[in-house]
Each structure stands twice: as structure tokens, then as C-alpha cells.
Design a protein around this motif. Structure first.
Motif, PDB file in Angstrom:
ATOM      1  N   ILE A  60       0.685  -1.096  -0.232  1.00 57.30           N
ATOM      2  CA  ILE A  60       0.105  -0.059  -0.383  1.00 57.30           C
ATOM      3  C   ILE A  60       0.412   1.626  -0.291  1.00 57.30           C
ATOM      4  O   ILE A  60       1.861   1.831   0.726  1.00 57.30           O
ATOM      5  N   TRP A  61       0.513   1.451  -1.637  1.00 57.56           N
ATOM      6  CA  TRP A  61       1.537   3.106  -1.261  1.00 57.56           C
ATOM      7  C   TRP A  61       0.952   4.556  -0.656  1.00 57.56           C
ATOM      8  O   TRP A  61      -0.981   4.838  -1.535  1.00 57.56           O
ATOM      9  N   CYS A  62       0.594   4.948   0.640  1.00 54.45           N
ATOM     10  CA  CYS A  62       0.244   5.899   0.370  1.00 54.45           C
ATOM     11  C   CYS A  62       0.377   7.579  -0.271  1.00 54.45           C
ATOM     12  O   CYS A  62       2.024   7.841  -0.380  1.00 54.45           O
ATOM     13  N   ARG A  63      -0.843   8.891   0.013  1.00 54.70           N
ATOM     14  CA  ARG A  63       0.203   9.876  -0.941  1.00 54.70           C
ATOM     15  C   ARG A  63       0.829  10.459   0.711  1.00 54.70           C
ATOM     16  O   ARG A  63       0.714  10.039   1.411  1.00 54.70           O
ATOM     17  N   SER A  64       1.382  11.210   0.207  1.00 54.89           N
ATOM     18  CA  SER A  64       2.220  12.041   1.849  1.00 54.89           C
ATOM     19  C   SER A  64       1.787  12.888   2.415  1.00 54.89           C
ATOM     20  O   SER A  64       1.637  12.462   3.409  1.00 54.89           O
ATOM     21  N   ASP A  65       0.707  13.373   1.544  1.00 51.47           N
ATOM     22  CA  ASP A  65      -0.539  14.230   3.040  1.00 51.47           C
ATOM     23  C   ASP A  65      -0.800  12.995   3.939  1.00 51.47           C
ATOM     24  O   ASP A  65      -1.450  13.370   4.907  1.00 51.47           O
ATOM     25  N   GLU A  66      -1.545  11.959   2.773  1.00 49.49           N
ATOM     26  CA  GLU A  66      -1.908  10.890   3.483  1.00 49.49           C
ATOM     27  C   GLU A  66      -0.704   9.853   4.706  1.00 49.49           C
ATOM     28  O   GLU A  66      -1.384   9.821   6.601  1.00 49.49           O
ATOM     29  N   PHE A  67       0.042  10.104   4.620  1.00 52.67           N
ATOM     30  CA  PHE A  67       1.313   9.346   5.153  1.00 52.67           C
ATOM     31  C   PHE A  67       1.583  10.554   6.400  1.00 52.67           C
ATOM     32  O   PHE A  67       1.743  10.606   7.586  1.00 52.67           O
ATOM     33  N   LEU A  68       1.253  11.697   6.455  1.00 55.99           N
ATOM     34  CA  LEU A  68       1.577  12.427   7.707  1.00 55.99           C
ATOM     35  C   LEU A  68       0.555  12.543   8.303  1.00 55.99           C
ATOM     36  O   LEU A  68       0.985  12.923   9.790  1.00 55.99           O
ATOM     37  N   GLN A  69      -1.166  12.221   7.339  1.00 55.66           N
ATOM     38  CA  GLN A  69      -1.640  12.275   8.300  1.00 55.66           C
ATOM     39  C   GLN A  69      -1.772  10.918   9.644  1.00 55.66           C
ATOM     40  O   GLN A  69      -2.149  11.516  10.483  1.00 55.66           O
ATOM     41  N   LEU A  70      -1.273   9.973   8.917  1.00 54.20           N
ATOM     42  CA  LEU A  70      -1.731   8.796  10.116  1.00 54.20           C
ATOM     43  C   LEU A  70      -0.398   8.689  10.696  1.00 54.20           C
ATOM     44  O   LEU A  70      -0.493   7.808  11.443  1.00 54.20           O
ATOM     45  N   GLN A  71       0.254   9.174  10.282  1.00 56.94           N
ATOM     46  CA  GLN A  71       1.623   9.333  11.667  1.00 56.94           C
ATOM     47  C   GLN A  71       2.662   7.803  11.374  1.00 56.94           C
ATOM     48  O   GLN A  71       3.144   7.100  12.229  1.00 56.94           O
ATOM     49  N   ALA A  72       2.234   7.639  10.365  1.00 57.95           N
ATOM     50  CA  ALA A  72       2.670   6.158   9.973  1.00 57.95           C
ATOM     51  C   ALA A  72       3.104   5.506   8.835  1.00 57.95           C
ATOM     52  O   ALA A  72       1.645   5.424   7.521  1.00 57.95           O
ATOM     53  N   GLY A  73       3.793   4.676   8.065  1.00 57.48           N
ATOM     54  CA  GLY A  73       4.399   4.172   7.149  1.00 57.48           C
ATOM     55  C   GLY A  73       5.170   3.699   7.102  1.00 57.48           C
ATOM     56  O   GLY A  73       6.903   2.974   7.788  1.00 57.48           O
TER      57      GLY A  73
END
Length: 338
Positions: free
Chosen positions: A22-35
Motif C-alpha cells: 500500500i503506497w500512501c500519498r505524502s499528505d496521507e502519510f503525514l496524517q496517519l503518522q505511520a508508514g
């Protein structure tokens, strides 16, 4: 850091690791605080591109993680490979680089597959214009078939919150003290507060140097005062905060709490923590732990010998029922009672 796969009934780790990505967008990554590797690499690559630095996302195999994602960037007139998850950077020609194989390179307008006979880093050419080494997914210059970017043009970063950093700093220090004292039972643990203040000043300077890419002088005078009467052994840790247990594990494995029995009465300890807040709730954690042995053989510290200083500096953990210091492993090492 959070990997894509997880344990599920009837599925092995290998199956999940090979089939789920699963590849998250950069904004999603920052929102989730995990990747995991790809989220860290894409965010760093986007940051470099925003700064006008030629950069690419590189997929391959690394040590020790196996399948991984790095960033290839032209920094200081040479190509560098960066593990965005750990912050380690290597020259692209460095034989010690932890990226050992390259399979795919992803740029802003194209994707290149490595068709070289040898895909190992030190035997591969990184010249993407070499048609015998790299095969582009999209043809043309620029490629007309490339799809539109899925990334959001403007990412909003939340402001750093100093109060959250202060709370985390206090919690980590309390956890280190509680666990450290338990590791040393039944011995007494003496905390050298003067050294901790000096180390805290040094940690703040190190964070400032890292942030500003400078080399400001550390508190050498304070260290000289301490080392003139103590033999000091210690080390520094700097990590983006994930969980306190990871820091505690690293400290325990270092063995810094183990003393020479003949020097037990003349040994003091110092544990200093500094947490620096960054945008989007990222915390830069600095920990310095040291053991100090009086070189003149006395058991006293450099602190004034007042009852208050002795109370603040000398502690002894107890795990007997109904008394002493207790802490919960599920609570990150917080003390629950005194």
C-alpha cells in the motif's frame, strides 16, 4: 515506522509481505503518522524536488530489510542514496551502501526498469539514458503517456507543539530512571544531576547543529569540570520518536548500567533527555546516558552535600509488595506509585 503487512489467520508473513503493498500519498502519510520504506522515500523525494534537487525513488533490495525503497538524489555535486526511514546517506558508489540491488527507478515523468545482467548496486550503471541498462515504461521526451500525479500540490504541516515535547521528554526520562533502577537491583542507583544538566545543554546544541547544519561549540567547560574528577563513559542516541520501549531496549542492551563491583560505591549515573518538536507532530528525541566513576575513590558527587540534593540524586527501587517504585510495561515504563 509501520510495515504494510500484518498477521492474519490463515496467512503467513511471507505471503502478506509479497502480495500486499500500500503506497500512501505524502499528505496521507503525514496524517496517519505511520508508514514504511515507500512512504518515507516518497516524502523525502518530494521534499528534494520542491527544493529543486534532482531526485528519484529507487526500489530494490537492502540490508537487513530485504525489499526496500531508497531515494537517489544529486546532492553536493554527486549522487547520493538515502534510506529515508533511517536517515542514513551513502555515496552512490560506496561499496558499504546498505542498498545492494536496484530493480526500478521512479522519476517525475517516467519509470525505468533495470535490464542489466547484474542488478547489484556496485556493478550497475545509474545512467538512465543508457538504453542497454535501463528500459523506460513511457516513451517520448517528455513521455506523453505518463499519467497525472496523484500527490496533492500543497501539503499543510501542523505547527510544532512545545508543550507536547515537554510532556514526552519528562515521560521518557521517568521511564529510563524507573527501568534503569530495576535493572540495577539490588544495587543503589545514584543520579548525578549536575552532569545531567550539562548533557541536556549538549543535546540541545546537537539538535540545533543538525537543524541548522552547523557545528556550534558544545558545553566543553562543563564537561571538563566533570571529567576532571570522574572517568566518564557514555553514549548518545537520536531518533524520531516511535515508542519508549525501543529506546529502553537499546539502553539495556548497551550494558551501561552494569558496573565493576569494586567501583560500585564510587559510580554515579546520568540520563538526560531532550525532545525537540517538529512539524506534523514529529518529535526528535535525544538521549544521553553516562556512567561516572570518581577517580579519587570518594563516593560523593560534585553537587553540594545537602539533604535535598541527596534526596534528588540517590534512589533505590523496590519491587516488594505494598512499597517502593512500580511501573507498568504496558504504560511505556511510567511509575505508578512511590
Amino acid at each position: 515506522f509501520l510495515d504494510d503487512w500484518g498477521e492474519e489467520e490463515g496467512s503467513s508473513q511471507r505471503d502478506l509481505n509479497s502480495n500486499v503493498s500500500i503506497w500512501c500519498r505524502s499528505d496521507e502519510f503525514l496524517q496517519l503518522q505511520a508508514g514504511d520504506w515507500e512512504e518515507h522515500a516518497v516524502l523525502l523525494c518530494n521534499f528534494f524536488l520542491h527544493k529543486g534537487i534532482e531526485s528519484y525513488v529507487v526500489c530494490g533490495k537492502g540490508i537487513p530489510e530485504g525489499p526496500t525503497v531508497y531515494v537517489l538524489a544529486r546532492l553536493q555535486d554527486s549522487w547520493k542514496l538515502v534510506n529515508a526511514s533511517t536517515g542514513r546517506m551513502f555515496e552512490a558508489t560506496d561499496p558499504q551502501c546498505t542498498l545492494v540491488d536496484i530493480d526500478v527507478v521512479v522519476g517525475q515523468n517516467n519509470i525505468w526498469g533495470n535490464v542489466q545482467k547484474e542488478t547489484s548496486l556496485w556493478r550497475s550503471t545509474l545512467n538512465l539514458n543508457d538504453a542497454k541498462a535501463w528500459r523506460p515504461l513511457f516513451l517520448g521526451n517528455p513521455p506523453v503517456e505518463a499519467t497525472q500525479c496523484v500527490q496533492i500540490a500543497d501539503i499543510l504541516y501542523s505547527e510544532p507543539v512545545s508543550s507536547q515535547a515537554d510532556v514526552l521528554q519528562r515521560d521518557i526520562r521517568e521511564s529510563i530512571a524507573a527501568y534503569f533502577e530495576e535493572w540495577r537491583l539490588p544495587s543503589i542507583t545514584r543520579w548525578h544531576r549536575q552532569t545531567e544538566r550539562v548533557l541536556n545543554s549538549i543535546l540541545k546544541t546537537l539538535e540545533h547543529n543538525a537543524d541548522q547544519n552547523k557545528h556550534s561549540d558544545i558545553n566543553a567547560e562543563g564537561l571538563q569540570t566533570i571529567t576532571s574528577q570522574y572517568r566518564m563513559t557514555g553514549f548518545c542516541i537520536n531518533r524520531p520518536f516511535t515508542e519508549t520501549s525501543a529506546l529502553l531496549q537499546e539502553l539495556e542492551h548497551s550494558g551501561i548500567h552494569i558496573t565493576n563491583p569494586q567501583e560500585e560505591t564510587t559510580t554515579w549515573f546520568a540520563a538526560s533527555v531532550y525532545v525537540h518538536p517538529l512539524p506534523s507532530k514529529v518529535m526528535s528525541v535525544w538521549v544521553y546516558v553516562a556512567a561516572l566513576v570518581r577517580t579519587d575513590g570518594h563516593s560523593g558527587s560534585l553537587l553540594p552535600s545537602s539533604p535535598q540534593n541527596l534526596e534528588n540524586s540517590v534512589t533505590r527501587s523496590s519491587v516488594t509488595s505494598g512499597a517502593g517504585t512500580r511501573r507498568s510495561r504496558m504504560g511505556g515504563g511510567r511509575r505508578l506509585g512511590f
